[in-house]
Design a protein around this motif. Sequence first.
Motif, short mmCIF file in Angstrom:
data_model
loop_
_atom_site.label_atom_id
_atom_site.label_comp_id
_atom_site.label_asym_id
_atom_site.label_seq_id
_atom_site.Cartn_x
_atom_site.Cartn_y
_atom_site.Cartn_z
N UNK A 181 -115.98 -56.16 23.29
CA UNK A 181 -116.88 -56.64 24.34
C UNK A 181 -117.64 -55.48 24.99
N UNK A 182 -118.83 -55.76 25.52
CA UNK A 182 -119.54 -54.72 26.29
C UNK A 182 -118.74 -54.35 27.55
N UNK A 183 -117.84 -55.23 27.96
CA UNK A 183 -117.10 -54.97 29.19
C UNK A 183 -115.89 -54.04 29.00
N UNK A 184 -115.69 -53.56 27.77
CA UNK A 184 -114.60 -52.58 27.57
C UNK A 184 -115.17 -51.15 27.56
N UNK A 185 -116.50 -51.02 27.60
CA UNK A 185 -117.13 -49.68 27.51
C UNK A 185 -116.87 -48.83 28.74
N UNK A 186 -116.91 -49.45 29.88
CA UNK A 186 -116.74 -48.69 31.12
C UNK A 186 -116.02 -49.58 32.14
N UNK A 187 -114.73 -49.75 31.87
CA UNK A 187 -113.94 -50.66 32.71
C UNK A 187 -113.21 -49.84 33.78
N UNK A 188 -113.48 -50.16 35.03
CA UNK A 188 -112.91 -49.38 36.13
C UNK A 188 -112.02 -50.30 36.98
N UNK A 189 -110.78 -49.88 37.16
CA UNK A 189 -109.83 -50.70 37.91
C UNK A 189 -109.36 -49.96 39.15
N UNK A 190 -109.37 -50.65 40.28
CA UNK A 190 -108.85 -50.08 41.52
C UNK A 190 -107.80 -51.00 42.10
#
Length: 266
Positions: free
Chosen positions: A7-16
Motif C-alpha cells: 500500500x502507499x500507506x506503508x511508505x511513510x507510516x508514523x506512529x505516536x
Amino acid sequence: METLGRSIFTRNLIYYESAVSTNTLAKQLAQKGASEGTLILTEYQTAGRGRMGRKWLSQRYSNLLFSILLRPSLPPHEIFVLTMILALAAMDGTNESSGLQVTIKWPNDLYAGHKKLGGILTEISTKGKKVGYVVLGLGLNVNWNPEKEQDLLYPSTSILAETGLVTSREQLLISILKRFEDYYLDILKGEIEDYHRRWNEYSMIRGRAVEIASEGEKARGIVLLIDRDGALLIRDEEGKERKVFSGDLTILRRDKDEGAGYGQAP
Ligand code: BTN
C-alpha cells in the motif's frame, strides 16, 4: 491476519503514542515536503480538532485517530470527493469488521442511527489553481464512546456501544485504508460516478427536511442531492432549488399529524 501489503500507506507510516493532532502534524510534514501516502497514527490527541474549530475527544488506546497526506492531481473544486471516498471506505470497513451499518451526514460525519460515530477533517493547501496537498483526518469511535463528556453538540456512539462487541482497531484500520486506496486510484482515473451515486445512496439526509446554519444565515429545505463539489442541493420552502456550500446541518421533520411546520428530529 490481513496486512496492508504493497500500500502507499506503508511508505511513510508514523506512529505516536500521543500527539497534539494528527492533522496538525500531517500539515507540518506536508510543508516540509513529505510524500503522498504519509500516514500519521496516534493513540491519543492532546488537541484533537474537528470542523469549525471544535474539539475531537478520544480516550487512549480505544478508537481510530489518523491522518493521511495526499498530493492529488485534482483541481481544488474536486477535493470534496476525497472526503467522500474516505467516508465510504470507513463505512464499508466498519460494516465488514463489525456488521454495523453506517450512514453519512453531510458534509463529513459518520452516523450509526441518529448518533455520531465519526468525523473527517479535510484540510487543503492550494498554489494558485493547483492543489499542493490535502490532509484527511479520520476520528472513529471504535471501543470508546465520548457520550459522557461535556460540551458535546450531538448524541454520540461507538461501534462497541452499538454492537456490544470489541472491534480490532488494527483490522479495521487496514480494511479502511485498503478500500480508500482502491477508491482513490479510481478517482484519479476520473471514475467518480459510482462513488457519487453511493454517497448519495448512503446519505442519511437525502429526501429529509433540513436546516443549514452558516455565518448567521439559515437555509431550510428538502435535500435533493449532494453534488460532486460537495454542495448540498436543496428545494427551499418557496420551491426554489438552492445550493449550500457549507454549514451546520440539523435534520428536521414535518409533523404529519399537525400539518405544516418543521420540528427538531428526535
Ligand atoms: C469533525 O467531526 O468535525 C471532524 C473530526 C475529525 C477528527 C480527526 S481525529 C484524527 C484527525 N486529527 C485531528 O485533530 N482531527 C482529525
